[in-house]
Design an enzyme around this catalytic site. Structure first.
Site, PDB file in Angstrom:
ATOM      1  N   GLY A   4      48.621  37.342  46.994  1.00  0.00           N
ATOM      2  CA  GLY A   4      48.105  36.021  47.340  1.00  0.00           C
ATOM      3  C   GLY A   4      46.666  35.894  46.896  1.00  0.00           C
ATOM      4  O   GLY A   4      46.129  36.776  46.220  1.00  0.00           O
ATOM      5  N   CYS A  53      33.227  48.123  36.356  1.00  0.00           N
ATOM      6  CA  CYS A  53      32.037  48.100  37.217  1.00  0.00           C
ATOM      7  C   CYS A  53      30.991  49.091  36.729  1.00  0.00           C
ATOM      8  O   CYS A  53      29.806  48.894  36.931  1.00  0.00           O
ATOM      9  CB  CYS A  53      32.448  48.428  38.639  1.00  0.00           C
ATOM     10  SG  CYS A  53      33.489  49.877  38.728  1.00  0.00           S
ATOM     11  N   GLU A  87      25.747  40.845  36.038  1.00  0.00           N
ATOM     12  CA  GLU A  87      26.960  41.543  35.597  1.00  0.00           C
ATOM     13  C   GLU A  87      27.824  40.556  34.820  1.00  0.00           C
ATOM     14  O   GLU A  87      28.299  39.573  35.383  1.00  0.00           O
ATOM     15  CB  GLU A  87      27.723  42.072  36.817  1.00  0.00           C
ATOM     16  CG  GLU A  87      28.914  42.904  36.433  1.00  0.00           C
ATOM     17  CD  GLU A  87      29.736  43.355  37.644  1.00  0.00           C
ATOM     18  OE1 GLU A  87      29.980  42.537  38.544  1.00  0.00           O
ATOM     19  OE2 GLU A  87      30.137  44.536  37.662  1.00  0.00           O
ATOM     20  N   LYS A  95      45.974  43.965  49.892  1.00  0.00           N
ATOM     21  CA  LYS A  95      46.158  42.729  49.122  1.00  0.00           C
ATOM     22  C   LYS A  95      45.862  43.027  47.652  1.00  0.00           C
ATOM     23  O   LYS A  95      44.761  43.451  47.310  1.00  0.00           O
ATOM     24  CB  LYS A  95      45.242  41.604  49.595  1.00  0.00           C
ATOM     25  CG  LYS A  95      45.568  40.303  48.832  1.00  0.00           C
ATOM     26  CD  LYS A  95      44.500  39.258  48.914  1.00  0.00           C
ATOM     27  CE  LYS A  95      43.546  39.213  47.754  1.00  0.00           C
ATOM     28  NZ  LYS A  95      44.111  38.848  46.435  1.00  0.00           N
ATOM     29  N   GLU A 154      33.100  49.006  47.330  1.00  0.00           N
ATOM     30  CA  GLU A 154      32.870  49.447  45.941  1.00  0.00           C
ATOM     31  C   GLU A 154      32.629  48.177  45.152  1.00  0.00           C
ATOM     32  O   GLU A 154      33.563  47.421  44.894  1.00  0.00           O
ATOM     33  CB  GLU A 154      34.108  50.185  45.399  1.00  0.00           C
ATOM     34  CG  GLU A 154      34.540  51.413  46.190  1.00  0.00           C
ATOM     35  CD  GLU A 154      33.685  52.642  45.917  1.00  0.00           C
ATOM     36  OE1 GLU A 154      32.701  52.539  45.158  1.00  0.00           O
ATOM     37  OE2 GLU A 154      33.996  53.703  46.474  1.00  0.00           O
ATOM     38  N   GLY A 207      42.418  35.254  47.378  1.00  0.00           N
ATOM     39  CA  GLY A 207      41.373  35.810  48.226  1.00  0.00           C
ATOM     40  C   GLY A 207      41.191  35.016  49.505  1.00  0.00           C
ATOM     41  O   GLY A 207      41.131  35.573  50.600  1.00  0.00           O
ATOM     42  N   SER A 208      41.138  33.688  49.377  1.00  0.00           N
ATOM     43  CA  SER A 208      40.856  32.885  50.573  1.00  0.00           C
ATOM     44  C   SER A 208      42.065  32.784  51.496  1.00  0.00           C
ATOM     45  O   SER A 208      41.931  32.846  52.718  1.00  0.00           O
ATOM     46  CB  SER A 208      40.374  31.491  50.162  1.00  0.00           C
ATOM     47  OG  SER A 208      41.313  30.917  49.299  1.00  0.00           O
ATOM     48  N   GLU A 209      43.272  32.671  50.929  1.00  0.00           N
ATOM     49  CA  GLU A 209      44.445  32.444  51.786  1.00  0.00           C
ATOM     50  C   GLU A 209      45.016  33.731  52.370  1.00  0.00           C
ATOM     51  O   GLU A 209      45.666  33.727  53.410  1.00  0.00           O
ATOM     52  CB  GLU A 209      45.553  31.744  50.983  1.00  0.00           C
ATOM     53  CG  GLU A 209      45.189  30.338  50.578  1.00  0.00           C
ATOM     54  CD  GLU A 209      46.175  29.757  49.575  1.00  0.00           C
ATOM     55  OE1 GLU A 209      45.998  28.592  49.230  1.00  0.00           O
ATOM     56  OE2 GLU A 209      47.103  30.469  49.128  1.00  0.00           O
ATOM     57  N   GLY A 248      43.385  37.278  51.467  1.00  0.00           N
ATOM     58  CA  GLY A 248      42.377  38.329  51.639  1.00  0.00           C
ATOM     59  C   GLY A 248      41.541  38.102  52.894  1.00  0.00           C
ATOM     60  O   GLY A 248      41.298  39.037  53.672  1.00  0.00           O
TER      61      GLY A 248
HETATM   62  P1  NAP Z   1      36.314  39.583  43.373  1.00  0.00           P
HETATM   63  O1  NAP Z   1      36.302  38.165  42.953  1.00  0.00           O
HETATM   64  O2  NAP Z   1      35.303  40.041  44.357  1.00  0.00           O
HETATM   65  O3  NAP Z   1      37.786  39.854  43.950  1.00  0.00           O
HETATM   66  C1  NAP Z   1      38.183  41.108  44.435  1.00  0.00           C
HETATM   67  C2  NAP Z   1      39.314  40.917  45.426  1.00  0.00           C
HETATM   68  O4  NAP Z   1      38.827  40.189  46.557  1.00  0.00           O
HETATM   69  C3  NAP Z   1      40.492  40.115  44.868  1.00  0.00           C
HETATM   70  O5  NAP Z   1      41.677  40.626  45.399  1.00  0.00           O
HETATM   71  C4  NAP Z   1      40.191  38.722  45.409  1.00  0.00           C
HETATM   72  O6  NAP Z   1      41.311  37.881  45.476  1.00  0.00           O
HETATM   73  C5  NAP Z   1      39.660  39.065  46.791  1.00  0.00           C
HETATM   74  N1  NAP Z   1      38.878  38.006  47.417  1.00  0.00           N
HETATM   75  C6  NAP Z   1      38.223  36.985  46.825  1.00  0.00           C
HETATM   76  N2  NAP Z   1      37.620  36.217  47.776  1.00  0.00           N
HETATM   77  C7  NAP Z   1      37.896  36.768  48.984  1.00  0.00           C
HETATM   78  C8  NAP Z   1      37.579  36.442  50.330  1.00  0.00           C
HETATM   79  N3  NAP Z   1      36.825  35.383  50.628  1.00  0.00           N
HETATM   80  N4  NAP Z   1      38.030  37.231  51.317  1.00  0.00           N
HETATM   81  C9  NAP Z   1      38.786  38.312  51.028  1.00  0.00           C
HETATM   82  N5  NAP Z   1      39.154  38.667  49.775  1.00  0.00           N
HETATM   83  C10 NAP Z   1      38.707  37.908  48.755  1.00  0.00           C
HETATM   84  O7  NAP Z   1      36.210  40.556  42.132  1.00  0.00           O
HETATM   85  P2  NAP Z   1      37.020  40.501  40.773  1.00  0.00           P
HETATM   86  O8  NAP Z   1      36.496  39.413  39.930  1.00  0.00           O
HETATM   87  O9  NAP Z   1      38.487  40.526  41.082  1.00  0.00           O
HETATM   88  O10 NAP Z   1      36.655  41.929  40.150  1.00  0.00           O
HETATM   89  C11 NAP Z   1      35.507  42.154  39.419  1.00  0.00           C
HETATM   90  C12 NAP Z   1      34.408  42.728  40.299  1.00  0.00           C
HETATM   91  O11 NAP Z   1      34.838  43.925  40.914  1.00  0.00           O
HETATM   92  C13 NAP Z   1      33.182  43.119  39.487  1.00  0.00           C
HETATM   93  O12 NAP Z   1      32.021  42.738  40.181  1.00  0.00           O
HETATM   94  C14 NAP Z   1      33.284  44.635  39.414  1.00  0.00           C
HETATM   95  O13 NAP Z   1      32.055  45.283  39.197  1.00  0.00           O
HETATM   96  C15 NAP Z   1      33.868  44.959  40.747  1.00  0.00           C
HETATM   97  N6  NAP Z   1      34.513  46.280  40.723  1.00  0.00           N
HETATM   98  C16 NAP Z   1      33.905  47.299  41.379  1.00  0.00           C
HETATM   99  C17 NAP Z   1      34.456  48.585  41.327  1.00  0.00           C
HETATM  100  C18 NAP Z   1      33.796  49.748  41.983  1.00  0.00           C
HETATM  101  O14 NAP Z   1      34.456  50.764  42.121  1.00  0.00           O
HETATM  102  N7  NAP Z   1      32.541  49.669  42.379  1.00  0.00           N
HETATM  103  C19 NAP Z   1      35.647  48.788  40.622  1.00  0.00           C
HETATM  104  C20 NAP Z   1      36.246  47.710  39.987  1.00  0.00           C
HETATM  105  C21 NAP Z   1      35.676  46.452  40.045  1.00  0.00           C
HETATM  106  P3  NAP Z   1      41.779  37.079  44.136  1.00  0.00           P
HETATM  107  O15 NAP Z   1      42.529  38.074  43.354  1.00  0.00           O
HETATM  108  O16 NAP Z   1      42.586  35.962  44.617  1.00  0.00           O
HETATM  109  O17 NAP Z   1      40.521  36.621  43.458  1.00  0.00           O
END
Ligand code: NAP
Length: 492
Positions: free
Chosen positions: A207, A286, A388, A177, A251, A209-211, A213
């Site tokens: 799509g 991150c 963060e 996704k 990650e 995250g909720s719908e 992911g």
């Molecule tokens: P996020 O809100 O956790 O979203 C990540 C992904 O998860 C998106 O595709 C999101 O969909 C999906 N998602 C959201 N809710 C979900 C659910 N309930 N069930 C399944 N999937 C769901 O993170 P973000 O704001 O996109 O990215 C920033 C974060 O990523 C920061 O905390 C950053 O540190 C972390 N990050 C970590 C690394 C690493 O390698 N450690 C690398 C890059 C980023 P949507 O797109 O619809 O929101």
């Protein structure tokens, strides 16, 4: 005149399709807030179709000679290489990341990642176990099945490649996704992959995250979850994995320390701090070194040089080659970053060194542009020093005692990356060993390089993904086969 909106499809079983829901998500360019594309708004039924097709594809893909799978990855790398400028432009447009400083380096790294994993297909080796003359005991590295992968938007193609390449190399199939805000460059890479692999081996769905992911995380036919994103959502993914006792790689977020000793060449180290903080990606990384621990003796001169250099960064159109720093991804993140800046400005214990709230007028007000901001504070316990921010807001904290600064560096529930800056290499190594982070860099502030086992300590993650060991541990399962060689012959 407003731009033509391009309608994209997602990729399931080799076909370019809309969602069963027939709904769309609009993709906005964060530099001008204009809608320029749409993608399907995938739902549970789409996830189901995608996973089923990957499950069927797994039967044959898992049996393809590893050497052949490796060659396919190398061919994909060459194709991406040929189209990298086009993809870099898509990245810059949908993420707001500047093309010269971010988008081009990102796509170059993607080519490297496919080449790296393409070269590893012969490394899916097992072991023989010495159990005596009469037993042959050996292990095989077998694929897991269908990998469910979920990625964020901040370096979308690089993070996608980190999951696509090892999944395919090891004989797994994959349903990914893409992030709601930045699916287009990943779609382009997925399109390139389709030319080289059978239908269903890699499905890319779009799509929310909720719908989309969540149904992927909970799908009963997924055999492994690989997630990159926030710690909060990572915990939900881990819960989904626990339901079916699935292997899971996470990650997650970070609040990484940068410790500067007083013996450094200040001018040179200031550049390193700017790199480590990923200011030219608006610090939407991150691994951003967002807690700067500066030795008291050099604090004032160092921070002044840092502020001067940050002031010279060119902030503007992500597609312009002159631009150093682009925009925050969307209104939600922009508002969040501004709230942190307001909090810093309101805090009586805090001094603002540079930056502040973004301009309300002029070209930068047309997009989600923010400006590099530094706050000085004695405390490591303050909200801006603990949470963060995922924006260009650096907290600078003075230190004097080495043990104390290491203690402060470790006072975090995160443990993703860390940076140590000193000419005294013994000090640097001792500090690196004492810091509780998955990745510590001494005298450099670079991004990940294929081959290094990347991942977090504490709540920054689980598992490693960027290396040979990461691939073997995270994308294969080990089967042990023991054969008794001491079987008597049948009496005739
Ligand atoms: P996020 O809100 O956790 O979203 C990540 C992904 O998860 C998106 O595709 C999101 O969909 C999906 N998602 C959201 N809710 C979900 C659910 N309930 N069930 C399944 N999937 C769901 O993170 P973000 O704001 O996109 O990215 C920033 C974060 O990523 C920061 O905390 C950053 O540190 C972390 N990050 C970590 C690394 C690493 O390698 N450690 C690398 C890059 C980023 P949507 O797109 O619809 O929101």
């Amino acid at each position: 005149m407003s731009e033509k909106i391009i309608d994209h499809k997602m990729i399931i079983n080799g076909d370019y399709v809309n969602s069963v829901s027939n709904q769309k998500i609009g993709i906005e360019c964060p530099a001008n807030k204009q809608l320029f594309a749409t993608v399907p708004r995938g739902i549970k039924e789409d996830v189901d179709i995608a996973v089923k097709s990957s499950l069927i594809a797994f039967q044959s893909w898992s049996k393809v000679n590893p050497k052949e799978r490796g060659k396919i990855l190398l061919d994909i790398a060459n194709d991406i290489d040929d189209q990298k400028e086009e993809i870099a432009k898509i990245i810059a447009k949908e993420t707001g990341n500047a093309i010269r400083t971010q988008a081009r380096p990102e796509i170059n790294l993607v080519v490297d990642i496919f080449r790296y994993f393409g070269g590893l297909s012969s490394e899916l080796k097992g072991e023989t176990i010495p159990l005596g003359e009469h037993v042959l005991s050996y292990t095989r590295r077998e694929p897991l099945g269908v990998v469910g992968a979920i990625i964020p938007w901040n370096a979308p193609v690089m993070l996608a490649a980190c999951k696509i390449a090892p999944s395919l190399c090891t004989g797994n199939t994959l349903v990914m996704k893409a992030a709601e805000d930045a699916p287009l460059a990943v779609l382009k890479v997925a399109e390139i992959c389709q030319k080289h692999i059978p239908p269903g081996v890699f499905n890319l769905i779009t799509g929310t995250g909720s719908e989309c992911g969540e149904p992927l995380a909970y799908h009963p036919d997924i055999s492994k979850l690989s997630f990159t994103g926030s710690t909060a959502v990572g915990k939900l993914i881990m819960r989904a994995a626990a339901e079916r006792v699935l292997p899971v790689s996470l990650e997650l977020g970070g609040k990484s320390p940068s410790i500067v000793y007083p013996d450094v060449n200040e001018d040179w180290t200031v550049d390193g701090i700017i790199g480590a903080m990923r200011f030219t990606r608006q610090s939407q990384s991150c691994t951003a070194g967002s807690r700067l621990f500066l030795h008291k003796r050099i604090f004032d001169s160092f921070i002044e040089q840092l502020a001067n250099k940050l002031d010279k960064l060119i902030i503007g159109d992500p597609l312009d080659d002159k631009t150093d720093m682009g925009t925050i991804i969307n209104n939600k993140q922009y508002t969040k970053v501004c709230d942190y800046i307001k909090d810093g400005l309101d805090n009586k214990e805090t001094e603002i060194i540079c930056g502040g709230l973004p301009p309300k007028e002029g070209p930068l007000s047309e997009g989600y542009f923010t400006i590099p901001t530094i706050f000085r504070n004695k405390s490591n316990e303050w909200r801006l020093a603990k949470e963060e921010i995922f924006g260009p807001v650096l907290v600078a904290i003075p230190w004097e005692d080495e043990n104390e600064v290491i203690k402060m560096a470790n006072q975090s529930h995160y443990g993703l990356a860390a940076y140590v800056w000193t000419r005294d290499i013994t000090r640097g190594i001792n500090a690196a060993h004492a810091i509780e982070s998955g990745w510590v860099q001494v005298n450099q502030g670079l991004g990940q390089v294929p081959g290094h086992s990347y991942g977090g300590y504490k709540q920054s993650g689980l598992g490693r993904e960027f290396s040979l060991e990461g691939m073997l541990d995270s994308f294969t399962q080990r089967k042990n086969i023991s054969i008794n060689l001491n079987t008597p012959a049948k009496e005739l």
